[in-house]
Motif scaffolding. Structure first.
Motif, PDB file in Angstrom:
ATOM      1  N   PHE A 164       6.368  11.049  17.462  1.00  0.00           N
ATOM      2  CA  PHE A 164       5.027  10.844  16.922  1.00  0.00           C
ATOM      3  C   PHE A 164       4.939   9.518  16.179  1.00  0.00           C
ATOM      4  O   PHE A 164       3.951   8.782  16.301  1.00  0.00           O
ATOM      5  CB  PHE A 164       4.688  12.013  15.993  1.00  0.00           C
ATOM      6  CG  PHE A 164       3.255  12.066  15.558  1.00  0.00           C
ATOM      7  CD1 PHE A 164       2.231  12.171  16.483  1.00  0.00           C
ATOM      8  CD2 PHE A 164       2.913  12.036  14.212  1.00  0.00           C
ATOM      9  CE1 PHE A 164       0.893  12.239  16.073  1.00  0.00           C
ATOM     10  CE2 PHE A 164       1.593  12.103  13.793  1.00  0.00           C
ATOM     11  CZ  PHE A 164       0.591  12.204  14.730  1.00  0.00           C
ATOM     12  N   ALA A 165       5.985   9.189  15.434  1.00  0.00           N
ATOM     13  CA  ALA A 165       6.000   7.931  14.683  1.00  0.00           C
ATOM     14  C   ALA A 165       6.153   6.725  15.593  1.00  0.00           C
ATOM     15  O   ALA A 165       5.734   5.616  15.243  1.00  0.00           O
ATOM     16  CB  ALA A 165       7.132   7.958  13.656  1.00  0.00           C
ATOM     17  N   ALA A 166       6.746   6.932  16.770  1.00  0.00           N
ATOM     18  CA  ALA A 166       7.025   5.817  17.681  1.00  0.00           C
ATOM     19  C   ALA A 166       5.767   5.158  18.218  1.00  0.00           C
ATOM     20  O   ALA A 166       5.822   4.042  18.753  1.00  0.00           O
ATOM     21  CB  ALA A 166       7.885   6.313  18.846  1.00  0.00           C
ATOM     22  N   THR A 167       4.627   5.827  18.068  1.00  0.00           N
ATOM     23  CA  THR A 167       3.379   5.206  18.528  1.00  0.00           C
ATOM     24  C   THR A 167       3.017   3.994  17.671  1.00  0.00           C
ATOM     25  O   THR A 167       2.250   3.135  18.105  1.00  0.00           O
ATOM     26  CB  THR A 167       2.218   6.212  18.447  1.00  0.00           C
ATOM     27  OG1 THR A 167       2.008   6.576  17.075  1.00  0.00           O
ATOM     28  CG2 THR A 167       2.523   7.462  19.260  1.00  0.00           C
ATOM     29  N   GLY A 168       3.550   3.952  16.451  1.00  0.00           N
ATOM     30  CA  GLY A 168       3.189   2.887  15.526  1.00  0.00           C
ATOM     31  C   GLY A 168       1.878   3.130  14.811  1.00  0.00           C
ATOM     32  O   GLY A 168       1.457   2.335  13.965  1.00  0.00           O
ATOM     33  N   VAL A 169       1.226   4.265  15.130  1.00  0.00           N
ATOM     34  CA  VAL A 169      -0.046   4.606  14.496  1.00  0.00           C
ATOM     35  C   VAL A 169       0.236   5.527  13.317  1.00  0.00           C
ATOM     36  O   VAL A 169       0.839   6.589  13.471  1.00  0.00           O
ATOM     37  CB  VAL A 169      -0.997   5.299  15.490  1.00  0.00           C
ATOM     38  CG1 VAL A 169      -2.289   5.715  14.801  1.00  0.00           C
ATOM     39  CG2 VAL A 169      -1.286   4.361  16.662  1.00  0.00           C
ATOM     40  N   GLU A 170      -0.214   5.125  12.138  1.00  0.00           N
ATOM     41  CA  GLU A 170       0.033   5.901  10.932  1.00  0.00           C
ATOM     42  C   GLU A 170      -0.714   7.230  10.978  1.00  0.00           C
ATOM     43  O   GLU A 170      -1.848   7.303  11.434  1.00  0.00           O
ATOM     44  CB  GLU A 170      -0.436   5.108   9.718  1.00  0.00           C
ATOM     45  CG  GLU A 170      -0.343   5.860   8.395  1.00  0.00           C
ATOM     46  CD  GLU A 170      -1.065   5.123   7.272  1.00  0.00           C
ATOM     47  OE1 GLU A 170      -0.791   5.446   6.096  1.00  0.00           O
ATOM     48  OE2 GLU A 170      -1.894   4.241   7.573  1.00  0.00           O
ATOM     49  N   TYR A 171      -0.034   8.297  10.516  1.00  0.00           N
ATOM     50  CA  TYR A 171      -0.754   9.545  10.271  1.00  0.00           C
ATOM     51  C   TYR A 171      -1.043   9.604   8.779  1.00  0.00           C
ATOM     52  O   TYR A 171      -0.138   9.551   7.956  1.00  0.00           O
ATOM     53  CB  TYR A 171       0.051  10.790  10.672  1.00  0.00           C
ATOM     54  CG  TYR A 171      -0.712  12.041  10.287  1.00  0.00           C
ATOM     55  CD1 TYR A 171      -1.806  12.447  11.044  1.00  0.00           C
ATOM     56  CD2 TYR A 171      -0.409  12.741   9.131  1.00  0.00           C
ATOM     57  CE1 TYR A 171      -2.568  13.537  10.668  1.00  0.00           C
ATOM     58  CE2 TYR A 171      -1.167  13.835   8.745  1.00  0.00           C
ATOM     59  CZ  TYR A 171      -2.239  14.230   9.516  1.00  0.00           C
ATOM     60  OH  TYR A 171      -2.997  15.303   9.127  1.00  0.00           O
ATOM     61  N   PHE A 172      -2.316   9.738   8.457  1.00  0.00           N
ATOM     62  CA  PHE A 172      -2.692   9.732   7.039  1.00  0.00           C
ATOM     63  C   PHE A 172      -3.712  10.819   6.769  1.00  0.00           C
ATOM     64  O   PHE A 172      -4.681  10.987   7.494  1.00  0.00           O
ATOM     65  CB  PHE A 172      -3.276   8.367   6.649  1.00  0.00           C
ATOM     66  CG  PHE A 172      -3.848   8.354   5.262  1.00  0.00           C
ATOM     67  CD1 PHE A 172      -3.059   8.662   4.172  1.00  0.00           C
ATOM     68  CD2 PHE A 172      -5.180   8.053   5.056  1.00  0.00           C
ATOM     69  CE1 PHE A 172      -3.589   8.673   2.891  1.00  0.00           C
ATOM     70  CE2 PHE A 172      -5.725   8.048   3.781  1.00  0.00           C
ATOM     71  CZ  PHE A 172      -4.920   8.363   2.693  1.00  0.00           C
ATOM     72  N   ASN A 173      -3.469  11.579   5.692  1.00  0.00           N
ATOM     73  CA  ASN A 173      -4.387  12.625   5.257  1.00  0.00           C
ATOM     74  C   ASN A 173      -4.605  12.431   3.767  1.00  0.00           C
ATOM     75  O   ASN A 173      -3.683  12.602   2.963  1.00  0.00           O
ATOM     76  CB  ASN A 173      -3.773  13.997   5.554  1.00  0.00           C
ATOM     77  CG  ASN A 173      -4.751  15.122   5.339  1.00  0.00           C
ATOM     78  OD1 ASN A 173      -5.354  15.248   4.281  1.00  0.00           O
ATOM     79  ND2 ASN A 173      -4.912  15.957   6.365  1.00  0.00           N
ATOM     80  N   THR A 174      -5.803  12.064   3.375  1.00  0.00           N
ATOM     81  CA  THR A 174      -6.067  11.656   1.996  1.00  0.00           C
ATOM     82  C   THR A 174      -5.567  12.657   0.968  1.00  0.00           C
ATOM     83  O   THR A 174      -4.906  12.308  -0.002  1.00  0.00           O
ATOM     84  CB  THR A 174      -7.582  11.440   1.781  1.00  0.00           C
ATOM     85  OG1 THR A 174      -8.052  10.502   2.751  1.00  0.00           O
ATOM     86  CG2 THR A 174      -7.859  10.911   0.387  1.00  0.00           C
ATOM     87  N   PHE A 175      -5.903  13.919   1.155  1.00  0.00           N
ATOM     88  CA  PHE A 175      -5.569  14.919   0.149  1.00  0.00           C
ATOM     89  C   PHE A 175      -4.418  15.823   0.548  1.00  0.00           C
ATOM     90  O   PHE A 175      -3.940  16.615  -0.268  1.00  0.00           O
ATOM     91  CB  PHE A 175      -6.809  15.782  -0.159  1.00  0.00           C
ATOM     92  CG  PHE A 175      -7.967  14.983  -0.670  1.00  0.00           C
ATOM     93  CD1 PHE A 175      -7.891  14.327  -1.886  1.00  0.00           C
ATOM     94  CD2 PHE A 175      -9.123  14.871   0.067  1.00  0.00           C
ATOM     95  CE1 PHE A 175      -8.948  13.577  -2.354  1.00  0.00           C
ATOM     96  CE2 PHE A 175     -10.198  14.124  -0.392  1.00  0.00           C
ATOM     97  CZ  PHE A 175     -10.113  13.471  -1.611  1.00  0.00           C
ATOM     98  N   GLY A 176      -3.982  15.756   1.799  1.00  0.00           N
ATOM     99  CA  GLY A 176      -2.894  16.609   2.243  1.00  0.00           C
ATOM    100  C   GLY A 176      -1.626  16.347   1.433  1.00  0.00           C
ATOM    101  O   GLY A 176      -1.114  15.230   1.419  1.00  0.00           O
ATOM    102  N   GLY A 177      -1.121  17.373   0.753  1.00  0.00           N
ATOM    103  CA  GLY A 177       0.080  17.209  -0.065  1.00  0.00           C
ATOM    104  C   GLY A 177      -0.174  16.549  -1.400  1.00  0.00           C
ATOM    105  O   GLY A 177       0.757  16.000  -2.008  1.00  0.00           O
TER     106      GLY A 177
END
Length: 429
Positions: free
Chosen positions: A300-313
């Motif tokens: 999933f990280a290899a795409t180079g596209v960040e996964y971001f969730n503002t409030f998650g965690g």
């Protein structure tokens, strides 16, 4: 600012009907209950009437549990912010969750809802496998996002229908399904249905990304899949290059009593590739999680596209999540779910003997279903009777046997709580 004047139930209902979308349904819609407070397993309406809450699937450790309220309050006084900042609560919570799961499931993503978690699981599976197609069980529901409506037969059959990349397998229901309790090998028979779906998909040049399933199908009828079914299905799915996704949003966190996760009912030799969590994870606070393997996370990280969730965690969510885990452990709630669940099953089976309309009583821990039927031979569902039953208030005229069973259940819940308090004092489980 002056405090708002208390409204009557009818005033609140009228305002809701004026302001809230009509597709947002209420429990007991013909005569809805207005709940104004709750404590532990009880809820109270505006007249102070007490209800035993047997349907709430988020107040996992009890309504307004003081430890949860305290954790939220204390962290709210310190910090709640964007989850891109470094904070101990996030890693502490991930560490605690990791101890409840098989070692292979060691990478975590935090989100706000079960729907978000299932949507991310779908993305992870597709990125890792480079395939698109998904196999789901009939009647399944996995969330309200567009991507999840597409893999939820419970929803899409009333909307735009089944997409070409979605494949529906029969529910492994040994009471009413294709292969019942008298079948010589229902486990293999149901797993072979998945194998046949894969073979048909391959003939159409389609490739399987995931088998997406609730560990215990809930909307599909409180089904307990026969042990060994997941292992056989996983073999077929892995051979096809797909992954196995276990949706624990309804049934995780010790609800089944015997195990912390419902997928563990299948046996120690079964480990999903992705697990999704929600609902009870935060005792009603918006919190969700996806757990997966390093290999899937790296793809999933290899795409180079960040996964971001503002409030998650965020710090408050993780403080609440940690408190929920503390309460489950400190108050021995898995043992409680087993004890009270077994007693409730016993009472229900006693009713089954008396009333032919009860075709089946099934469940594990506090995940329990009662299957109402029109006739014993055909096992034809009785939806009208079920609707009538679930909308009756406890304050109405019930038979003496039902009142006695209700009293016994409440006593068992209270006694189980007392036992847990005593065992906490002794430091035993």
């Amino acid at each position: 600012m002056r405090a708002a004047q208390p409204r009557s139930r009818q005033q609140t209902l009228s305002q809701r009907r004026r302001l809230i979308g009509s597709s947002c349904k209420l429990f007991f819609s013909n005569d809805p209950v207005k709940i104004v407070k709750a404590k532990g397993q009880y809820m109270y309406d505006e007249d102070g009437r007490q209800y035993l809450d047997c349907i709430n699937n988020v107040a996992h450790v009890g309504h307004c549990h003081p430890d949860i309220v305290k954790a939220a309050h204390e962290q709210n006084q310190l910090l709640n912010t964007n989850s891109r900042y470094l904070h101990d609560n996030l890693v502490d919570y991930a560490e605690r969750l990791s101890k409840t799961l098989p070692e292979k499931l060691c990478i975590f993503y935090f989100l706000n809802s079960g729907s978000e978690a299932n949507d991310l699981a779908l993305r992870l599976a597709r990125q890792y496998t480079k395939h698109e197609d998904v196999i789901v069980l009939d009647h399944a529901y996995h969330g309200h996002l567009t991507s999840l409506i597409d893999i939820s037969p419970y929803k899409f059959r009333n909307l735009e229908g089944q997409k070409e990349w979605v494949h529906v397998a029969p529910v492994p229901d040994t009471y009413r399904g294709l292969y019942r309790e008298d079948h010589k090998d229902s486990v293999t028979a149901y797993a072979d249905e998945v194998k046949n779906i894969i073979e048909r998909a391959h003939k159409r040049d389609r490739k399987i990304a995931a088998f997406f399933v609730e560990s215990l199908p809930s909307v599909g009828g409180q089904i307990i899949p026969p042990a060994g079914y997941f292992q056989k299905v996983a073999q077929h799915v892995h051979k096809a290059g797909g992954v196995f996704i276990a949706d624990e949003i309804q049934v995780g966190f010790g609800r089944v009593g015997k195990h912390f996760w419902a997928f563990q009912l299948q046996g120690e030799d079964f480990i999903p590739d992705i697990v999704t969590m929600g609902k009870p994870i935060g005792n009603g606070h918006p919190l969700a999680c996806v757990a997966t393997t390093k290999e899937i996370a790296e793809a999933f990280a290899a795409t180079g596209v960040e996964y971001f969730n503002t409030f998650g965690g965020n710090p408050v969510s993780c403080a609440i999540g940690l408190a929920v885990l503390d309460v489950i452990e400190k108050e021995h709630l898995q043992a409680h779910a087993t004890e009270v669940g077994n007693f409730l099953m016993k009472l229900l089976k006693e009713q089954q003997i008396k009333h032919p309309i009860i075709g089946d009583v099934r469940g594990c821990g506090l995940f329990i279903g009662v299957d109402l039927i029109k006739d014993q031979a055909e096992r034809t569902p009785a939806p009208a009777e079920a609707e009538y039953l679930i909308t009756r208030y406890m304050g109405q005229s019930w038979s003496s046997s039902v009142w006695e069973a209700r009293t016994q259940l409440q006593t068992t819940i209270q006694q189980s709580g007392q036992k847990r308090k005593q065992s906490v004092g002794k430091g035993t489980v």
